[in-house]
Design an enzyme around this catalytic site. Structure first.
Site, mmCIF file in Angstrom:
data_model
loop_
_atom_site.group_PDB
_atom_site.id
_atom_site.type_symbol
_atom_site.label_atom_id
_atom_site.label_comp_id
_atom_site.label_asym_id
_atom_site.label_seq_id
_atom_site.Cartn_x
_atom_site.Cartn_y
_atom_site.Cartn_z
ATOM 1 N N SER A 228 44.450 45.294 37.728
ATOM 2 C CA SER A 228 43.265 45.960 37.189
ATOM 3 C C SER A 228 42.010 45.550 37.933
ATOM 4 C CB SER A 228 43.116 45.807 35.689
ATOM 5 O OG SER A 228 42.239 46.833 35.239
ATOM 6 N N HIS B 266 28.422 39.965 37.664
ATOM 7 C CA HIS B 266 27.021 40.313 37.897
ATOM 8 C C HIS B 266 26.175 39.065 37.651
ATOM 9 C CE1 HIS B 266 28.575 44.394 37.653
ATOM 10 N NE2 HIS B 266 29.163 44.011 36.539
ATOM 11 N N CYS C 90 46.378 43.720 33.493
ATOM 12 C CA CYS C 90 47.462 44.435 32.810
ATOM 13 C C CYS C 90 48.719 43.574 32.730
ATOM 14 C CB CYS C 90 47.792 45.719 33.552
ATOM 15 S SG CYS C 90 46.439 46.890 33.612
#
Length: 135
Positions: A67, A72, A87
């Protein structure tokens, strides 16, 4: 599509300032963490805010076969947000996801952490499952 989605908000990060301000340093950290067995990087993109002389934060994504990881930074307030979804299609990768997330959190040396975990791909049998027709 079962998997574990981990979200974290890191406050008052006491890591080296470069880790919060420099996209290259952020990339190195994320790729090192994604080298954890059980995670398979297949792509990446990182963006530097500000300028080379005055960097002001970074954002980056590592696309995983399992995935993704998105990070940030906000150096002006010493904060970071993390989003890691792994996943569990062929095996349970939850322990790998938690280890990778903890390694990222530890690298930023936050004074405060807000974490959330979401098990995905397991419909809530007590809730209402909607379809596009009845949304």
């Amino acid at each position: 599509m079962p998997g574990l989605h981990l979200l974290a908000e890191l406050y008052d990060c006491r890591c080296a300032p470069k880790l919060l301000a420099d996209a290259g340093a952020l990339r190195e950290l994320c790729l090192a963490v994604c080298a954890t067995p059980g995670l398979t990087p297949v792509g990446q993109i990182f963006h530097q805010f500000g300028s080379a002389l005055e960097p002001s934060g970074a954002t980056g994504v590592v696309v995983l076969a399992e995935s993704h990881l998105a990070v940030h930074t906000w150096p002006e307030v010493h904060a970071v947000t993390l989003d890691l979804y792994v996943c569990n299609f062929s095996q349970n990768n939850s322990a790998v996801a938690r280890l990778a997330c903890q390694r990222l959190i530890s690298a930023f040396v936050p004074a405060r952490v807000l974490r959330r975990e979401l098990e995905r791909g397991i419909p809530d049998l007590a809730g209402v499952l909607t379809t596009p027709e009845n949304d």
